[in-house]
Design a protein around this motif. Structure first.
Motif, PDB file in Angstrom:
ATOM      1  N   THR A  59      18.882  50.867  43.489  1.00 38.38           N
ATOM      2  CA  THR A  59      17.991  50.970  44.645  1.00 38.38           C
ATOM      3  C   THR A  59      18.282  49.919  45.704  1.00 38.38           C
ATOM      4  O   THR A  59      17.815  50.034  46.839  1.00 38.38           O
ATOM      5  N   HIS A  60      19.023  48.886  45.356  1.00 35.31           N
ATOM      6  CA  HIS A  60      19.358  47.833  46.314  1.00 35.31           C
ATOM      7  C   HIS A  60      20.782  47.979  46.841  1.00 35.31           C
ATOM      8  O   HIS A  60      21.237  47.150  47.633  1.00 35.31           O
ATOM      9  N   ARG A  85      21.122  48.291  50.698  1.00 32.92           N
ATOM     10  CA  ARG A  85      20.832  46.993  51.315  1.00 32.92           C
ATOM     11  C   ARG A  85      22.027  46.057  51.187  1.00 32.92           C
ATOM     12  O   ARG A  85      22.454  45.397  52.155  1.00 32.92           O
ATOM     13  N   ASP A  86      22.602  45.992  49.974  1.00 32.42           N
ATOM     14  CA  ASP A  86      23.708  45.078  49.722  1.00 32.42           C
ATOM     15  C   ASP A  86      24.956  45.469  50.506  1.00 32.42           C
ATOM     16  O   ASP A  86      25.716  44.610  50.958  1.00 32.42           O
ATOM     17  N   ASN A 115      16.290  55.804  46.231  1.00 34.29           N
ATOM     18  CA  ASN A 115      15.067  55.008  46.359  1.00 34.29           C
ATOM     19  C   ASN A 115      13.822  55.867  46.164  1.00 34.29           C
ATOM     20  O   ASN A 115      12.785  55.369  45.729  1.00 34.29           O
ATOM     21  N   THR A 156      23.691  44.592  40.863  1.00 33.96           N
ATOM     22  CA  THR A 156      22.541  44.975  41.677  1.00 33.96           C
ATOM     23  C   THR A 156      21.882  46.198  41.087  1.00 33.96           C
ATOM     24  O   THR A 156      22.521  46.988  40.376  1.00 33.96           O
TER      25      THR A 156
END
Length: 751
Positions: free
Chosen positions: A157-158, A161-162, A489, A154
């Motif tokens: 920045t994700h 979320r993950d 982010n 990933t």
């Protein structure tokens, strides 16, 4: 600006079932003992725990170890740990390596605790009710390991979320703590990267009735970082603070020893430094390639005549004209601004040298005026008039205008606005900026001296040597305010964020040079940085893709990939510039600039035949012809193309010859930022590293043994080195052979 200014310290969240009443969040409950905290966390979320922990030194080791050991002894607890870069102390594989490393580790990592789950992973002793997944490996740490199956690919920045999609219900990290005037706040310190985005989402999930625990662990060895990293006490549910106990001593932080910079790495750093623009933005990663860039940037600023002589000596502008179009070679008068997911110690060196000094501000109007040179950071009446011209303030100053001007230091903090008048220094002044007399009085009594709130460095996490942590801890309050640890982010992307809009970020990041290292590149410009073509993950994507993509979104920014031209793999020398490869981290359509020890390839917007030949030019000459033939066979390069003669001597010998000249002038030394090793360890390390390459194949081992038969009798220095590594009195045939091989290598290094 601190996050404290963006959120009410009496944060409220909507209770379950969306009742209209709000409930103020109470300050975090503090625990002195880890076991009691584990009890509370299990009581809060139950026995199915999905733990999210940050990268590197941000892990709350005491709490994580206690939770892990509890699950290890209680199979009714299901524990899943999701994290990245789980740090380990160096451990040798062979007896020789272990003997070399043990005294070094005992000295350099004194007081640094181990992560229990990592110790068990290495032994294959993690019980069935516990699993560990990572989204970024410490480089090379899990090749040929079952952990390959639990890796999540990933972008950094994700990651938050993950983690939520994986069902995390506990997040934890190390924090620093301080109390001023009875108000306790915490700092996210080394890892503001994910928490700033995750905690608000946790509050939303809690409001929906989902059990969750946000856990901090205080470590007084952590530098207390301010600005975005400073948060109110009620952003945590629970905090482990061993300092509540008498005579408690917090554990030492994991510190990365200073690595040596090879001649090849120095050349890469030197070429890359010529691409930096005064007044620009800098992002770099960790490791010797980063250190080499920092060194040459310092050389450029502090010894500019010598720097320019080296440029001329290496014919840099002649061979690589991109340095004239996007780079500069002068000193950094305006200075650089750092915007990097990882804040390495190099940024602090640049700050101390007066290079990292371009301040950016959390206001688009002020930042734009600075960029256009309509104002400077020195406050004057011109500052007021420039803001008035762009309608940032009104002709008749309002209370809102005055607060705005005070926030950025344009007005002194004691200036008050009452009924359209300004009050300060015992004066009552008209707020009409069109009135010359009033403007003169405002200039005399109201204006500050310097813009306030300027930031020279935005980072998302940090790790480095011990003296780096000490430097951060000991910075003056004024210096501390210029360093802002923030959301990954915010740093890695240009998208709007609650800490700053896309327009603001673009204005701050002018002339950005996003510099990242890679393992390999292909002739079509694709970059390989995280994994091998068989799928095995070496490290992770991290923020590299984000920064490369970001560079293409801003007109005056460039992505720079630094790359060693070749390396040994399984005892065989291979080019790191490949015709093709079965894995890609950054696709070829995002190709830009690639730098090796042999120069600079400018690829952005170029047709394939130029891309292929530019990369061949900066390849090692031992592989150039093969690469050229492959390119011609594929029809990517004209059949009659030949490599220009000035690029035909790309050899280690040529690099070493130049480097030898420069060393005589005390330039490009191997440890310009200090050395963690003793002289004995440096000698042994160099010999062991050489032997590892030479004995990587059966033929190499045989040759080394044969050479050992001709080894001279060890001198006193060699005897001392043999004693240091436990080979002064070998007891068996294997150790006797090893001793002779090492004596041979050490005697060869003296020649």
């Amino acid at each position: 600006m601190s996050v404290l200014e963006l959120v009410d310290t009496n944060l409220t969240t909507a209770p379950a079932k969306e009742e209209s009443a709000t409930m103020a969040k109470a300050p975090a409950k503090e625990f002195a003992e880890a076991e009691e905290l584990v009890d509370q966390v299990l009581k809060t979320v139950g026995n199915n725990v999905v733990l999210g922990a940050p990268l590197a030194i941000g892990k709350s080791v005491t709490f994580i170890n206690a939770l892990y050991q509890r699950a290890k002894t209680d199979p009714s607890i299901n524990l899943r740990i999701e994290t990245g870069i789980s740090l380990e102390k160096p451990v040798g594989k062979s007896k020789l390596e272990k003997n070399f490393l043990e005294p070094f580790v005992e000295r350099e990592f004194a007081g640094v605790p181990d992560l229990d789950y990592m110790m068990d992973l290495r032994k294959g002793a993690v019980p069935d009710n516990i699993s560990v997944g990572e989204f970024f490996f410490k480089a090379g740490s899990f090749l040929n390991s079952p952990q390959q199956q639990k890796y999540t690919s990933t972008n950094y920045t994700h990651a938050a979320r993950d983690l939520f999609e994986k069902g995390i219900n506990v997040i934890t990290q190390v924090v620093a703590k301080r109390t001023i005037d009875g108000v306790t706040t915490y700092s996210l310190c080394s890892n503001s990267d994910l928490a700033l985005d995750m905690i608000p989402e946790v509050d939303r999930l809690k409001a929906q009735g989902r059990p969750f625990a946000v856990v901090g662990e205080v470590n007084s060895n952590m530098p207390f970082m301010e600005n975005h990293a400073e948060i109110p006490a009620n952003m945590f549910d629970f905090v482990l603070d061993g300092n509540l106990k008498p005579d408690h001593k917090d554990y030492a932080l994991f510190a990365a020893p200073q690595a040596s910079i090879s001649p090849e790495d120095h050349m890469i750093g030197f070429y890359a430094s010529s691409l930096l623009k005064d007044g620009g933005t800098l992002q770099v990663g960790i490791g010797s390639l980063s250190s080499a860039l920092i060194y040459s940037t310092l050389l450029r600023h502090q010894h500019n005549d010598t720097y320019k002589q080296l440029l001329q000596d290496l014919k840099v502008e002649e061979k690589f004209p991109v340095t004239k179009t996007i780079g500069e070679t002068g000193t950094f008068d305006e200075g650089l601004y750092g915007c990097s997911e990882l804040m390495v110690d190099g940024f602090y060196h640049l700050y101390e040298a007066g290079i990292l000094k371009r301040e950016v501000f959390e206001d688009l109007t002020i930042q734009t005026l600075l960029n256009k040179k309509k104002i400077t950071t020195d406050v004057s009446v011109s500052t007021l008039l420039a803001l008035l011209e762009v309608n940032a303030i009104q002709k008749q100053l309002t209370k809102h205008d005055v607060n705005y001007l005070k926030r950025f230091g344009i007005f002194k903090p004691e200036v008050k606005h009452t009924d359209g008048k300004l009050e300060t220094d015992g004066q009552t002044i008209s707020g009409d900026l069109t009135d010359k007399e009033a403007l003169d009085m405002i200039t005399k009594h109201c204006l500050g001296n310097k813009l306030k709130g300027g930031i020279v460095m935005h980072g998302a996490f940090f790790i480095g040597p011990r003296d780096f942590y000490e430097a951060l801890k000991n910075m003056s309050p004024e210096d501390h305010k210029k360093f802002c640890m923030t959301s990954v982010n915010y740093v890695n992307d240009l998208y709007d964020h609650f800490l700053g809009s896309q327009q603001l970020k673009q204005a701050q990041r002018k002339h950005a040079r996003f510099i990242n290292s890679a393992m390999m590149a292909t002739l079509n410009g694709a970059v390989i940085s995280d994994a091998l073509e068989n799928g095995q993950v070496v490290s992770g994507v991290g923020g590299q893709y984000n920064f490369v993509a970001q560079s293409h979104q801003m007109r005056d920014s460039r992505s720079i990939i630094t790359l060693r031209s070749c390396s040994f793999r399984k005892g065989q020398l291979e080019s790191n510039i490949k015709f093709n490869y079965g894995h890609t981290t950054v696709p070829r359509q995002l190709r830009d600039i690639v730098v090796t020890e042999y120069g600079i390839a400018d690829l952005r917007g170029k047709p394939d035949h130029v891309v292929y030949t530019e990369l061949i030019k900066i390849s090692d000459s031992r592989f150039q012809q093969q690469l050229l033939e492959q390119a011609k066979a594929a029809g990517k390069v004209a059949k009659d193309y030949t490599i220009p003669v000035e690029f035909g001597n790309n050899t280690p010998d040529a690099i070493r010859a130049k480097h030898k000249q420069y060393l005589k002038q005390d330039i490009f030394t191997p440890f310009p930022f200090g050395c963690s090793f003793t002289d004995e360890e440096l000698q042994l390390g160099k010999a062991l590293k050489s032997l590892k390459v030479k004995t990587a194949t059966p033929a190499g081992k045989l040759k080394s043994v044969l050479n050992a038969l001709k080894a001279p009798k060890p001198d006193q220095n060699t005897v001392t080195l043999l004693k240091r590594i436990g080979l002064d009195n070998p007891q068996n045939l294997q150790d006797k052979i090893t001793q002779r091989v090492l004596i041979s290598e050490l005697s060869g290094k003296k020649k």
